[in-house]
Design a protein around this motif. Structure first.
Motif, PDB file in Angstrom:
ATOM      1  N   LEU A 109      66.937  66.288 123.927  1.00  0.00           N
ATOM      2  CA  LEU A 109      65.498  66.162 124.093  1.00  0.00           C
ATOM      3  C   LEU A 109      65.235  65.973 125.581  1.00  0.00           C
ATOM      4  N   ALA A 110      64.385  66.840 126.152  1.00  0.00           N
ATOM      5  CA  ALA A 110      64.116  66.794 127.585  1.00  0.00           C
ATOM      6  C   ALA A 110      62.613  66.758 127.839  1.00  0.00           C
ATOM      7  N   CYS A 111      62.226  66.013 128.863  1.00  0.00           N
ATOM      8  CA  CYS A 111      60.857  66.022 129.361  1.00  0.00           C
ATOM      9  C   CYS A 111      60.898  66.718 130.718  1.00  0.00           C
ATOM     10  N   VAL A 112      60.117  67.811 130.840  1.00  0.00           N
ATOM     11  CA  VAL A 112      60.154  68.641 132.043  1.00  0.00           C
ATOM     12  C   VAL A 112      58.743  68.733 132.625  1.00  0.00           C
ATOM     13  N   HIS A 113      58.620  68.459 133.926  1.00  0.00           N
ATOM     14  CA  HIS A 113      57.343  68.650 134.628  1.00  0.00           C
ATOM     15  C   HIS A 113      57.265  70.144 134.936  1.00  0.00           C
ATOM     16  N   VAL A 114      56.357  70.866 134.246  1.00  0.00           N
ATOM     17  CA  VAL A 114      56.390  72.331 134.274  1.00  0.00           C
ATOM     18  C   VAL A 114      55.384  72.979 135.219  1.00  0.00           C
ATOM     19  N   TRP A 162      66.527  71.101 122.641  1.00  0.00           N
ATOM     20  CA  TRP A 162      67.539  72.131 122.859  1.00  0.00           C
ATOM     21  C   TRP A 162      68.705  71.946 121.900  1.00  0.00           C
ATOM     22  N   SER A 163      69.242  73.059 121.431  1.00  0.00           N
ATOM     23  CA  SER A 163      70.434  73.040 120.586  1.00  0.00           C
ATOM     24  C   SER A 163      71.253  74.286 120.883  1.00  0.00           C
ATOM     25  N   ILE A 193      64.700  75.105 120.931  1.00  0.00           N
ATOM     26  CA  ILE A 193      64.279  75.371 119.545  1.00  0.00           C
ATOM     27  C   ILE A 193      62.891  74.816 119.243  1.00  0.00           C
ATOM     28  N   ALA A 194      62.349  74.013 120.146  1.00  0.00           N
ATOM     29  CA  ALA A 194      60.986  73.493 119.957  1.00  0.00           C
ATOM     30  C   ALA A 194      60.462  72.995 121.300  1.00  0.00           C
ATOM     31  N   THR A 210      67.918  63.149 126.964  1.00  0.00           N
ATOM     32  CA  THR A 210      68.966  62.436 126.233  1.00  0.00           C
ATOM     33  C   THR A 210      69.553  63.368 125.176  1.00  0.00           C
ATOM     34  N   GLU A 211      70.813  63.138 124.836  1.00  0.00           N
ATOM     35  CA  GLU A 211      71.482  63.905 123.778  1.00  0.00           C
ATOM     36  C   GLU A 211      71.614  63.052 122.529  1.00  0.00           C
ATOM     37  N   HIS A 212      71.540  63.740 121.378  1.00  0.00           N
ATOM     38  CA  HIS A 212      71.598  63.054 120.085  1.00  0.00           C
ATOM     39  C   HIS A 212      72.364  63.918 119.099  1.00  0.00           C
TER      40      HIS A 212
END
Length: 93
Positions: free
Chosen positions: A24-29, A75-76, A81-82, A40-42
């Motif tokens: 899960l990533a938060c990106v300033h686009v 990401w996966s 993916i979303a 973070t990875e899960h």
């Protein structure tokens, strides 16, 4: 920057069986070069293609560095993916 606050993200996943690592990533686009703010990875375990799996992520004391448009991306296996976008504004704007 925004004041530090706990940020909770809820995700529903389906159409997969087994265990997979997601990021899960938060990106300033809205910058010339998008900038990853935090990620973070899960590990997710899904038990049937027709079952909906739940994922809850809590980022403690998260801060948006500046106003602008941000994307929360899941990401996966090297694929996004979303994605959900939001706009952060200064208070009163």
């Amino acid at each position: 920057p925004s004041p530090p606050r706990d940020l909770h993200v809820y995700v529903q996943l389906t159409s997969f069986v087994g265990e997979v690592t997601v990021e899960l990533a938060c990106v300033h686009v809205d910058l010339p070069e998008p900038d990853e703010v935090y990620s973070t990875e899960h590990i997710v375990r899904l038990y049937g293609k027709l079952l909906v799996g739940q994922m809850h992520v809590a980022w403690r004391q998260f801060q948006f560095p500046r106003p602008g448009e941000y994307a929360f991306q899941l990401w996966s296996q090297g694929h996004c993916i979303a994605e959900r976008r939001l706009t952060v504004r200064r208070k009163g704007e």
